[in-house]
Design a protein around this motif. Structure first.
Motif, short mmCIF file in Angstrom:
data_model
loop_
_atom_site.label_atom_id
_atom_site.label_comp_id
_atom_site.label_asym_id
_atom_site.label_seq_id
_atom_site.Cartn_x
_atom_site.Cartn_y
_atom_site.Cartn_z
N ILE A 184 0.83 -1.21 0.00
CA ILE A 184 0.00 0.00 0.00
C ILE A 184 0.86 1.25 0.00
CG2 ILE A 184 -1.75 1.28 1.28
CD1 ILE A 184 -2.88 -1.34 2.24
N VAL A 185 1.94 1.26 0.78
CA VAL A 185 2.85 2.41 0.80
C VAL A 185 3.50 2.60 -0.58
CG1 VAL A 185 5.01 3.28 1.74
CG2 VAL A 185 3.29 2.31 3.27
N TYR A 186 3.85 1.50 -1.24
CA TYR A 186 4.44 1.57 -2.59
C TYR A 186 3.44 2.18 -3.58
CZ TYR A 186 6.76 0.13 -6.90
OH TYR A 186 7.37 0.13 -8.13
N VAL A 187 2.18 1.80 -3.47
CA VAL A 187 1.14 2.37 -4.35
C VAL A 187 1.01 3.87 -4.11
CG1 VAL A 187 -1.34 2.39 -4.84
CG2 VAL A 187 -0.15 0.22 -4.57
N GLN A 188 1.02 4.29 -2.86
CA GLN A 188 0.91 5.72 -2.55
C GLN A 188 2.09 6.51 -3.11
OE1 GLN A 188 0.58 5.64 1.71
NE2 GLN A 188 -1.55 4.91 1.69
N ASP A 189 3.28 5.95 -3.00
CA ASP A 189 4.47 6.65 -3.48
C ASP A 189 4.54 6.73 -4.99
OD1 ASP A 189 5.22 7.04 -0.90
OD2 ASP A 189 7.01 5.80 -0.95
N ASN A 190 4.08 5.70 -5.69
CA ASN A 190 4.27 5.62 -7.13
C ASN A 190 3.03 5.91 -7.96
OD1 ASN A 190 7.20 4.32 -7.62
ND2 ASN A 190 6.31 3.38 -5.78
N LEU A 191 1.84 5.72 -7.39
CA LEU A 191 0.61 5.95 -8.15
C LEU A 191 -0.21 7.11 -7.60
CD1 LEU A 191 -0.53 2.24 -8.78
CD2 LEU A 191 0.84 3.75 -10.26
N GLY A 192 0.24 7.71 -6.53
CA GLY A 192 -0.44 8.90 -6.01
C GLY A 192 -1.44 8.59 -4.91
N TRP A 193 -1.95 9.68 -4.32
CA TRP A 193 -2.86 9.55 -3.18
C TRP A 193 -4.22 8.99 -3.57
CZ3 TRP A 193 -0.08 9.59 0.88
CH2 TRP A 193 1.01 10.45 1.03
N LYS A 194 -4.69 9.33 -4.76
CA LYS A 194 -6.01 8.84 -5.16
C LYS A 194 -6.05 7.32 -5.19
CE LYS A 194 -7.04 12.94 -7.98
NZ LYS A 194 -7.35 13.45 -9.34
N MET A 195 -5.07 6.72 -5.83
CA MET A 195 -5.01 5.27 -5.86
C MET A 195 -4.57 4.72 -4.50
SD MET A 195 -5.53 2.62 -7.74
CE MET A 195 -5.48 3.26 -9.43
N GLY A 196 -3.65 5.42 -3.84
CA GLY A 196 -3.13 4.97 -2.54
C GLY A 196 -4.19 4.93 -1.46
N PHE A 197 -5.16 5.86 -1.50
CA PHE A 197 -6.26 5.84 -0.54
C PHE A 197 -7.43 5.01 -1.04
CE2 PHE A 197 -5.05 10.16 1.56
CZ PHE A 197 -3.97 9.53 2.16
N GLY A 198 -7.48 4.79 -2.36
CA GLY A 198 -8.55 3.96 -2.92
C GLY A 198 -8.39 2.49 -2.58
N VAL A 199 -7.14 2.02 -2.53
CA VAL A 199 -6.89 0.61 -2.18
C VAL A 199 -7.42 0.28 -0.79
CG1 VAL A 199 -5.10 -1.11 -1.74
CG2 VAL A 199 -4.95 0.35 -3.77
#
Length: 580
Positions: free
Chosen positions: A199-214
């Motif tokens: 989840i932290v990797y998603v937030q760092d690389n795909l942004g907050w929208k995807m990082g909070f969507g997961v």
């Protein structure tokens, strides 16, 4: 009335309500219950590591202000399960409490996701200068509401999941219960690893929208998995909470404060419940004995021998339970400082973000993922100690060998001190390098490997493995079996207190040090003195260790330190109060 042999047999079994013999319950319901909390933990823990970056970069909050908000959120996450446990035991029931918590957690994560999705939901920030407008009241209200809903939801789920899962199994099969407990903690540990990596990797690389969507999707799956098996659950009715019994002792003692205790106590003078093996209270904390003193049998007791008013007359067992809780409180408080150290992860994220995190030329560890090394250290040490170190030492000595409870707790506290000394030295070197040309660029990378932060995480993991687990064993061995629910929540209460203490320390350091210029914990990490802040925490750790030594000496021997005594306590828990 139960015979002593029946009483001992009952105490030898797990303190869980017997599931009725019906077609409901059983192993088929456990995957749904485990998945519910696993997904919730994964979602909530995945939001925590990078939250300080979101608050400082997207909301323009000062580092100290953002850290305090995270501390308060963490405190709420650890305190609401205690309230949830009280409500579940006394009126709501575990099933409704978990369902209620799942829905609220989902709504809270949706609100947080909306702050990332809707530009109007957060203040405007210049992406080039990193300067943000001040957030409006409505924007802060939306943010705080999301935190509040997630905390209340976490309290509903975490307070009842373990006990609700155990309700699905039969009481007379300890091996089945142990298997469930193992899978329960394994699922939580695995969830934490996924949270701080994927989840932290998603937030760092795909942004907050995807990082909070997961996390939103994970929480939806958590709620869905719980309700899918709803027709098959054993749903036991709520009963009187142990917290109520402890409160009754306090109230009754206060009401009877002017009554003198008899110099020669006899069993006729004190009120004891049916089947109780205690007929007179212990001499420790004698003022609480007034809660179970019968003043007038005609007025205080009903025709069937029960107390006419439980808020004026309590059983000896209730008084002794409160005494046991009071006695363990000083040693319980020594774990607060350890939790304060563990709670410094937000500052470590900022620190790691300015260092070289590359493992290979093309891959770097996300700054928020360094916490995984602490989790790995905990798991690795538990496996090493339980499967290699202890069996090997026992084989060499020719008898069972293990660290005592106080040794475990003391070693853990020393490890926490060493972890802060380590990170303080790393920050000193990092800052000295950064101020040579990068003082005004807090986001610039300093070419020092972030792997130098590993000693902090490893030592912090060892501190948690020794002290936190030592505390849990201490609570379970020293408190009566009837207080196992409280023993399970004491670590959460410890983390709650630590979050408030950490917030107080951060606010005080920020307010005091910025009067002389730049705050130690400035938003510009290169101009601040995070190393001084870490040294302050290291000093507090050493003071806490000395406080632990004093509490340990005052407490005396522990039941869990001697296997023979521990076995005796399992046969007669109430005797343990007088033997300690």
């Amino acid at each position: 009335m139960e015979t002593p042999s029946d009483e001992k047999k009952t105490m030898g079994e797990p303190l869980l309500i017997t599931a009725p013999t019906t077609s409901k319950g059983g192993f088929r319901t456990l995957p749904f219950i485990l998945a519910n909390e696993a997904f919730e933990r994964m979602a909530s823990l995945g939001l925590s590591p990078n939250m300080i970056l979101y608050l400082t970069k997207e909301y323009g909050l000062e580092t100290a202000q953002a850290a305090n908000l995270i501390f308060v959120w963490s405190a709420a996450n650890n305190f609401t399960p205690i309230i949830g446990a009280f409500l579940a035991d006394s009126c709501v029931g575990k099933y409704r409490m978990i369902g209620f918590g799942s829905i609220l957690s989902f709504l809270g994560m949706v609100l947080l996701w909306l702050t990332a999705m809707l530009p109007q939901a957060r203040p405007h920030c210049d992406q080039f200068s990193s300067i943000c407008e001040s957030p409006t009241t409505t924007q802060l209200l939306l943010l705080y509401s999301s935190f509040g809903l997630m905390s209340i939801g976490a309290g509903g789920i975490r307070s009842s999941s373990l006990a609700f899962g155990a309700d699905q199994l039969k009481r007379n099969n300890p091996e089945t219960l142990q298997s469930f407990f193992s899978w329960y903690y394994a699922s939580i540990s695995f969830s934490a690893l996924i949270a701080v990596t994927f989840i932290v990797y998603v937030q760092d690389n795909l942004g907050w929208k995807m990082g909070f969507g997961v996390p939103v999707m994970l929480m939806f799956m958590s709620s869905l998995s719980f309700y899918l098996a709803s027709p098959f659950y054993v749903k036991l009715k709520a009963r009187r909470s142990l917290f109520t019994g402890l409160a009754q002792v306090i109230v009754a003692s206060f009401r009877n404060r002017h009554i003198d205790l008899p110099s020669q106590p006899t069993k006729e003078v004190y009120y004891h419940g049916k089947g109780s093996m205690l007929h007179v209270p212990s001499e420790k904390l004698r003022f609480l004995n007034k809660a179970c003193l019968i003043k007038n049998p005609q007025q205080d007791l009903t025709s069937d021998g029960n107390a006419s008013n439980p808020w004026s007359l309590c059983t000896i067992d209730q008084a002794e339970e409160l005494k046991a809780l009071i006695r363990v409180t000083p040693i319980w408080s020594t774990g607060i400082m350890l939790s304060v150290i563990i709670a410094q992860g937000s500052f470590l994220v900022i620190q790691a973000g300015t260092m070289d995190r590359h493992i290979t030329p093309k891959f770097e560890i996300p700054a928020g993922s360094f916490g995984m090394f602490m989790i790995i250290a905990v798991i690795a040490w538990i496996a090493f100690y339980d499967r290699i170190a202890r069996p090997l030492a026992s084989k060499i000595k020719g008898k069972p060998v293990s660290l005592s409870l106080k040794q475990k707790m003391g070693i853990g506290l020393l490890c926490s001190c060493a972890s802060m000394v380590s990170v303080a030295n790393v920050e000193y070197i990092r800052r000295e390098t950064a101020i040579q040309g990068l003082s005004d660029e807090p986001q610039a990378m300093v070419y020092i490997s972030a792997l130098w932060l590993l000693p902090f995480n490893v030592l912090g993991g060892l501190a948690e493995a020794f002290t936190a687990i030592g505390h849990m064993e201490f609570f379970y061995s020293e408190l009566p079996k009837t207080m196992s629910s409280i023993a399970a929540n004491l670590l959460g209460l410890e983390a709650f207190a630590a979050s408030l203490v950490a917030s107080f320390i951060t606010s005080t350091v920020d307010d005091v040090t910025k009067k002389g210029g730049e705050s130690w914990i400035s938003s510009n990490i290169n101009k601040g003195h995070y190393d001084y802040y870490y040294w302050l925490l290291a000093g507090l750790c050493m003071l806490n260790f000395m406080y632990f030594l004093a509490c340990s000496k005052a407490y005396g021997p522990c039941q869990g330190d001697d296997e023979g005594q521990a076995q005796a306590s399992r046969k007669d828990d109430r005797e343990s109060i007088d033997d300690c």
